[in-house]
Design a protein around this motif. Structure first.
Motif, mmCIF file in Angstrom:
data_model
loop_
_atom_site.group_PDB
_atom_site.id
_atom_site.type_symbol
_atom_site.label_atom_id
_atom_site.label_comp_id
_atom_site.label_asym_id
_atom_site.label_seq_id
_atom_site.Cartn_x
_atom_site.Cartn_y
_atom_site.Cartn_z
ATOM 1 N N ARG A 1 18.893 -12.683 -0.678
ATOM 2 C CA ARG A 1 19.751 -11.513 -0.906
ATOM 3 C C ARG A 1 18.960 -10.197 -0.937
ATOM 4 O O ARG A 1 19.556 -9.124 -0.933
ATOM 5 N N ASP A 2 17.621 -10.276 -0.969
ATOM 6 C CA ASP A 2 16.781 -9.076 -0.935
ATOM 7 C C ASP A 2 16.554 -8.548 0.476
ATOM 8 O O ASP A 2 16.068 -7.429 0.643
ATOM 9 N N VAL A 3 16.856 -9.344 1.492
ATOM 10 C CA VAL A 3 16.453 -9.002 2.859
ATOM 11 C C VAL A 3 16.995 -7.649 3.306
ATOM 12 O O VAL A 3 16.270 -6.880 3.950
ATOM 13 N N THR A 4 18.215 -7.312 2.967
ATOM 14 C CA THR A 4 18.755 -6.012 3.371
ATOM 15 C C THR A 4 17.939 -4.872 2.765
ATOM 16 O O THR A 4 17.578 -3.920 3.462
ATOM 17 N N ALA A 5 17.605 -4.982 1.494
ATOM 18 C CA ALA A 5 16.797 -3.952 0.836
ATOM 19 C C ALA A 5 15.376 -3.939 1.396
ATOM 20 O O ALA A 5 14.783 -2.866 1.594
ATOM 21 N N VAL A 6 14.820 -5.118 1.668
ATOM 22 C CA VAL A 6 13.479 -5.209 2.250
ATOM 23 C C VAL A 6 13.468 -4.528 3.612
ATOM 24 O O VAL A 6 12.552 -3.767 3.935
ATOM 25 N N TYR A 7 14.502 -4.780 4.408
ATOM 26 C CA TYR A 7 14.579 -4.123 5.715
ATOM 27 C C TYR A 7 14.691 -2.605 5.553
ATOM 28 O O TYR A 7 14.120 -1.848 6.343
ATOM 29 N N GLY A 8 15.395 -2.158 4.522
ATOM 30 C CA GLY A 8 15.473 -0.715 4.259
ATOM 31 C C GLY A 8 14.101 -0.125 3.987
ATOM 32 O O GLY A 8 13.768 0.957 4.486
ATOM 33 N N VAL A 9 13.282 -0.814 3.204
ATOM 34 C CA VAL A 9 11.909 -0.364 2.950
ATOM 35 C C VAL A 9 11.127 -0.366 4.258
ATOM 36 O O VAL A 9 10.466 0.612 4.622
ATOM 37 N N GLU A 10 11.188 -1.468 4.972
ATOM 38 C CA GLU A 10 10.444 -1.652 6.216
ATOM 39 C C GLU A 10 10.777 -0.566 7.239
ATOM 40 O O GLU A 10 9.887 0.007 7.870
ATOM 41 N N SER A 11 12.059 -0.275 7.398
ATOM 42 C CA SER A 11 12.462 0.696 8.420
ATOM 43 C C SER A 11 12.115 2.124 8.019
ATOM 44 O O SER A 11 11.990 2.991 8.893
ATOM 45 N N ASN A 12 11.952 2.382 6.736
ATOM 46 C CA ASN A 12 11.499 3.707 6.294
ATOM 47 C C ASN A 12 9.981 3.827 6.326
ATOM 48 O O ASN A 12 9.446 4.916 6.461
ATOM 49 N N ALA A 13 9.286 2.701 6.199
ATOM 50 C CA ALA A 13 7.829 2.709 6.156
ATOM 51 C C ALA A 13 7.201 2.713 7.548
ATOM 52 O O ALA A 13 6.098 3.230 7.723
ATOM 53 N N TYR A 14 7.869 2.118 8.528
ATOM 54 C CA TYR A 14 7.279 1.933 9.852
ATOM 55 C C TYR A 14 8.198 2.422 10.960
ATOM 56 O O TYR A 14 9.406 2.231 10.897
ATOM 57 N N ASP A 15 7.600 2.985 11.996
ATOM 58 C CA ASP A 15 8.367 3.402 13.172
ATOM 59 C C ASP A 15 8.883 2.204 13.961
ATOM 60 O O ASP A 15 9.902 2.291 14.637
ATOM 61 N N TYR A 16 8.158 1.088 13.891
ATOM 62 C CA TYR A 16 8.544 -0.128 14.612
ATOM 63 C C TYR A 16 8.618 -1.279 13.613
ATOM 64 O O TYR A 16 7.720 -2.106 13.517
ATOM 65 N N PRO A 17 9.711 -1.314 12.832
ATOM 66 C CA PRO A 17 9.823 -2.300 11.741
ATOM 67 C C PRO A 17 10.132 -3.697 12.246
ATOM 68 O O PRO A 17 10.643 -3.894 13.347
ATOM 69 N N CYS B 1 6.528 -14.739 0.010
ATOM 70 C CA CYS B 1 7.227 -13.461 0.189
ATOM 71 C C CYS B 1 7.538 -12.889 -1.187
ATOM 72 O O CYS B 1 8.184 -13.553 -1.999
ATOM 73 N N TRP B 2 7.085 -11.666 -1.422
ATOM 74 C CA TRP B 2 7.230 -11.031 -2.733
ATOM 75 C C TRP B 2 7.798 -9.637 -2.568
ATOM 76 O O TRP B 2 7.551 -8.964 -1.562
ATOM 77 N N VAL B 3 8.564 -9.199 -3.566
ATOM 78 C CA VAL B 3 9.086 -7.832 -3.571
ATOM 79 C C VAL B 3 8.589 -7.092 -4.796
ATOM 80 O O VAL B 3 8.356 -7.679 -5.854
ATOM 81 N N GLN B 4 8.409 -5.804 -4.606
ATOM 82 C CA GLN B 4 8.042 -4.882 -5.690
ATOM 83 C C GLN B 4 9.320 -4.163 -6.099
ATOM 84 O O GLN B 4 9.987 -3.555 -5.257
ATOM 85 N N ALA C 1 11.225 -1.385 -8.716
ATOM 86 C CA ALA C 1 11.084 -0.250 -9.627
ATOM 87 C C ALA C 1 12.498 0.238 -9.906
ATOM 88 O O ALA C 1 13.285 0.406 -8.977
ATOM 89 N N THR C 2 12.801 0.439 -11.141
ATOM 90 C CA THR C 2 14.156 0.811 -11.558
ATOM 91 C C THR C 2 15.201 -0.098 -10.905
ATOM 92 O O THR C 2 16.205 0.358 -10.389
ATOM 93 N N ASP C 3 14.908 -1.394 -10.902
ATOM 94 C CA ASP C 3 15.816 -2.425 -10.399
ATOM 95 C C ASP C 3 16.142 -2.329 -8.916
ATOM 96 O O ASP C 3 17.166 -2.844 -8.478
ATOM 97 N N ARG C 4 15.294 -1.655 -8.148
ATOM 98 C CA ARG C 4 15.514 -1.649 -6.703
ATOM 99 C C ARG C 4 14.221 -2.030 -5.994
ATOM 100 O O ARG C 4 13.136 -1.787 -6.486
ATOM 101 N N VAL C 5 14.374 -2.650 -4.837
ATOM 102 C CA VAL C 5 13.220 -3.054 -4.039
ATOM 103 C C VAL C 5 12.587 -1.808 -3.434
ATOM 104 O O VAL C 5 13.259 -1.038 -2.749
ATOM 105 N N VAL C 6 11.293 -1.628 -3.717
ATOM 106 C CA VAL C 6 10.573 -0.466 -3.178
ATOM 107 C C VAL C 6 9.371 -0.886 -2.328
ATOM 108 O O VAL C 6 8.715 -0.040 -1.717
ATOM 109 N N GLY C 7 9.087 -2.184 -2.281
ATOM 110 C CA GLY C 7 7.976 -2.670 -1.475
ATOM 111 C C GLY C 7 8.044 -4.172 -1.325
ATOM 112 O O GLY C 7 8.823 -4.837 -2.012
ATOM 113 N N HIS C 8 7.219 -4.682 -0.402
ATOM 114 C CA HIS C 8 7.192 -6.123 -0.170
ATOM 115 C C HIS C 8 5.879 -6.526 0.483
ATOM 116 O O HIS C 8 5.183 -5.695 1.061
#
Length: 158
Positions: free
Chosen positions: A13-29, A45-48, A50-57
């Motif tokens: 269930r984290d994948v959507t949020a992880v993809y959000g991080v990925e697509s903001n972090a990289y031009d070619y996610p 596979c681990w997520v970071q 902060a304030t209950d939202r995924v901010v890294g992986h």
């Protein structure tokens, strides 16, 4: 820091949020299905949070005697808070717990903050992969870096 950072295993269930991080972090996610495949294959596979939202992986693949950091990203809004360092530490600790002697990764030479992070941890350049990364104007080589878990851990690792 005004939040309580937590690293925990990535869940489907984290994948959507992880993809959000990925697509903001990289031009070619990576695509979302790649993260789902990594979970399905049993990669580390681990997520970071902060304030209950995924901010890294971070995604780590294990092989006989070695591990490979396949992906590490922190959302740009959360840079410079130690999250990349914490995720890398998590990956190295898990690799060591699971019996790896070495950890490998690829990084863009143009990604100076990442190269600095990895070098500061004790990763050493051991090779180059020509044309590994896509860019707006063609391809960029990757630096191949290796961390030896058998050596004395560098300052900050323990």
């Amino acid at each position: 820091m005004d939040c309580l950072p937590v690293i925990r295993p990535m869940r489907p269930r984290d994948v959507t949020a992880v993809y959000g991080v990925e697509s903001n972090a990289y031009d070619y996610p990576w695509a979302s299905n790649i993260f789902r495949d990594c979970l399905r294959m049993g990669y580390e596979c681990w997520v970071q949070l902060a304030t209950d939202r995924v901010v890294g992986h971070v995604v780590l693949a294990m092989g006989p005697g070695e591990a490979h950091v396949l992906n590490l990203a922190v959302h740009p809004d959360w840079h410079d808070r130690g999250f990349g360092r914490a995720l890398l530490e998590q990956a190295l600790s898990r690799a060591e717990e699971l019996g790896a002697e070495s950890v490998f990764l690829e990084v863009r030479p143009s990604n100076a903050p990442a190269v600095h992070l990895y070098s500061g941890f004790g990763f050493r350049r051991v090779g180059r992969r020509p044309g590994y990364y896509q860019t707006a104007t063609g391809r960029e080589d990757a630096l191949v870096m290796r961390y030896d878990l058998r050596e004395v851990a560098p300052v900050g690792r323990r």
